[in-house]
Design a protein around this motif. Structure first.
Motif, PDB file in Angstrom:
ATOM      1  N   ALA A 141      -4.027   5.315   7.846  1.00  0.00           N
ATOM      2  CA  ALA A 141      -4.896   5.774   8.933  1.00  0.00           C
ATOM      3  C   ALA A 141      -5.758   6.946   8.495  1.00  0.00           C
ATOM      4  CB  ALA A 141      -4.064   6.153  10.151  1.00  0.00           C
ATOM      5  N   THR A 142      -5.262   7.726   7.528  1.00  0.00           N
ATOM      6  CA  THR A 142      -6.019   8.867   7.016  1.00  0.00           C
ATOM      7  C   THR A 142      -6.539   8.607   5.604  1.00  0.00           C
ATOM      8  OG1 THR A 142      -3.898   9.903   6.402  1.00  0.00           O
ATOM      9  CG2 THR A 142      -4.920  10.611   8.465  1.00  0.00           C
ATOM     10  N   THR A 143      -6.529   7.333   5.188  1.00  0.00           N
ATOM     11  CA  THR A 143      -7.086   6.882   3.903  1.00  0.00           C
ATOM     12  C   THR A 143      -6.621   7.776   2.740  1.00  0.00           C
ATOM     13  OG1 THR A 143      -9.157   8.119   4.225  1.00  0.00           O
ATOM     14  CG2 THR A 143      -9.082   5.853   5.041  1.00  0.00           C
ATOM     15  N   ASP A 144      -5.322   8.008   2.682  1.00  0.00           N
ATOM     16  CA  ASP A 144      -4.755   8.932   1.700  1.00  0.00           C
ATOM     17  C   ASP A 144      -5.031   8.494   0.259  1.00  0.00           C
ATOM     18  OD1 ASP A 144      -3.785  10.320   3.828  1.00  0.00           O
ATOM     19  OD2 ASP A 144      -1.664   9.861   3.474  1.00  0.00           O
ATOM     20  N   THR A 145      -5.123   9.494  -0.611  1.00  0.00           N
ATOM     21  CA  THR A 145      -5.330   9.283  -2.041  1.00  0.00           C
ATOM     22  C   THR A 145      -4.257  10.027  -2.818  1.00  0.00           C
ATOM     23  OG1 THR A 145      -7.733   9.037  -1.786  1.00  0.00           O
ATOM     24  CG2 THR A 145      -6.923   9.635  -3.971  1.00  0.00           C
ATOM     25  N   VAL A 146      -3.740   9.394  -3.880  1.00  0.00           N
ATOM     26  CA  VAL A 146      -2.754  10.034  -4.740  1.00  0.00           C
ATOM     27  C   VAL A 146      -3.112   9.735  -6.191  1.00  0.00           C
ATOM     28  CG1 VAL A 146      -1.163   8.067  -4.626  1.00  0.00           C
ATOM     29  CG2 VAL A 146      -0.279  10.350  -5.180  1.00  0.00           C
ATOM     30  N   ALA A 147      -2.898  10.705  -7.052  1.00  0.00           N
ATOM     31  CA  ALA A 147      -3.237  10.546  -8.468  1.00  0.00           C
ATOM     32  C   ALA A 147      -1.973  10.303  -9.288  1.00  0.00           C
ATOM     33  CB  ALA A 147      -3.962  11.782  -8.986  1.00  0.00           C
ATOM     34  N   PHE A 148      -2.059   9.350 -10.238  1.00  0.00           N
ATOM     35  CA  PHE A 148      -0.967   9.081 -11.171  1.00  0.00           C
ATOM     36  C   PHE A 148      -1.304   9.733 -12.501  1.00  0.00           C
ATOM     37  CE2 PHE A 148       0.677   6.585 -14.736  1.00  0.00           C
ATOM     38  CZ  PHE A 148       2.032   6.682 -14.491  1.00  0.00           C
ATOM     39  N   THR A 149      -0.299  10.411 -13.093  1.00  0.00           N
ATOM     40  CA  THR A 149      -0.522  11.084 -14.367  1.00  0.00           C
ATOM     41  C   THR A 149       0.629  10.822 -15.321  1.00  0.00           C
ATOM     42  OG1 THR A 149      -0.904  13.217 -15.454  1.00  0.00           O
ATOM     43  CG2 THR A 149       0.519  13.224 -13.513  1.00  0.00           C
ATOM     44  N   ASN A 150       0.310  10.762 -16.608  1.00  0.00           N
ATOM     45  CA  ASN A 150       1.318  10.642 -17.658  1.00  0.00           C
ATOM     46  C   ASN A 150       1.373  11.901 -18.503  1.00  0.00           C
ATOM     47  OD1 ASN A 150       3.286   9.214 -19.183  1.00  0.00           O
ATOM     48  ND2 ASN A 150       1.757   8.707 -20.732  1.00  0.00           N
ATOM     49  N   THR A 151       0.781  12.970 -18.006  1.00  0.00           N
ATOM     50  CA  THR A 151       0.770  14.247 -18.707  1.00  0.00           C
ATOM     51  C   THR A 151       1.873  15.136 -18.150  1.00  0.00           C
ATOM     52  OG1 THR A 151      -1.610  14.124 -19.083  1.00  0.00           O
ATOM     53  CG2 THR A 151      -0.587  16.289 -19.266  1.00  0.00           C
ATOM     54  N   GLY A 152       2.761  15.596 -19.023  1.00  0.00           N
ATOM     55  CA  GLY A 152       3.884  16.406 -18.550  1.00  0.00           C
ATOM     56  C   GLY A 152       4.919  15.512 -17.905  1.00  0.00           C
TER      57      GLY A 152
END
Length: 217
Positions: free
Chosen positions: A89-100
């Protein structure tokens, strides 16, 4: 937030195992077409004749990641990784990282996904050879959300994922999280769709001839 219950009654006159899975979400990316694999969402092993079991869908939506032992295929079982609860409903965004520490960063809410969707972004800190997998997960009553759909993660991408709240039941033995091989499922599959219905419970019955029927209450 509505909750939906799916009940499975075995009247097949023999012990049966069942799998419930969801319709594939719509997945797009800035890099082009995204091959999406369906996972076994909920499993019911060895229900005796006349026995029944149930699963509850809570509309809770999770972004998930995993690192598969090999490329995605019908033999792949997703049994480790991480999740982040997101809100379409709030069009959430999340980032995937392989650093650390490999995994998701903080949720951006409101995010930049399309309406009714969430998005996962990746950077350039891994390669396709790492076999990272991203996708959609949902609660099936377990403490850990179960994968619903998966796709191979590529670097430097923005993936937009739009869940489709539609369910299927087949008489097949799978492990939760396992990629489903459609060619090995039975010819008879039950379809459950609560769209536009006031009812919140679907009862799936398999008869002695193997056919499924679905009623809503």
């Amino acid at each position: 937030m509505a909750t939906y219950t799916i009940k499975i009654l075995n009247n097949a006159q023999a012990n049966k195992s069942y799998v419930a899975f969801m319709a594939q979400p719509v997945v797009t990316s800035n890099g082009g077409t995204v091959p999406v694999y369906t996972n076994a969402w909920a499993t019911f092993e060895n229900i005796t004749d006349g026995g029944w079991d149930s699963v509850v869908y809570t509309q809770s939506t999770y972004a998930y990641w995993s690192q598969a032992a090999a490329q995605l295929s019908p033999t792949t079982i997703i049994d480790s990784g991480g999740t982040k609860q997101v809100n379409t409903a709030t069009t959430d965004t999340v980032a995937f990282t392989n650093t650390g520490a490999t995994g998701f960063g903080p949720i951006t809410s409101p995010g930049t996904a399309q309406n009714g969707s969430f998005s996962i972004t990746t950077t350039t800190d891994f390669t396709p050879a790492n076999n990272f997998v991203l996708g959609l997960a949902s609660s099936n009553g377990s403490l850990i959300p179960s994968p619903v759909a998966s796709f191979a993660a590529l670097p430097n991408e923005i993936y937009n994922i739009t869940p489709v709240v539609k369910f299927y039941v087949a008489d097949q033995l799978y492990q939760a999280g396992q990629v489903i091989d459609y060619s090995s499922t039975s010819n008879q599959i039950a379809t459950i769709d609560f769209t536009g219905l006031p009812q919140t419970t679907a009862t799936v019955v398999q008869a002695a001839n193997g056919a499924f029927s679905v009623t809503y209450s």
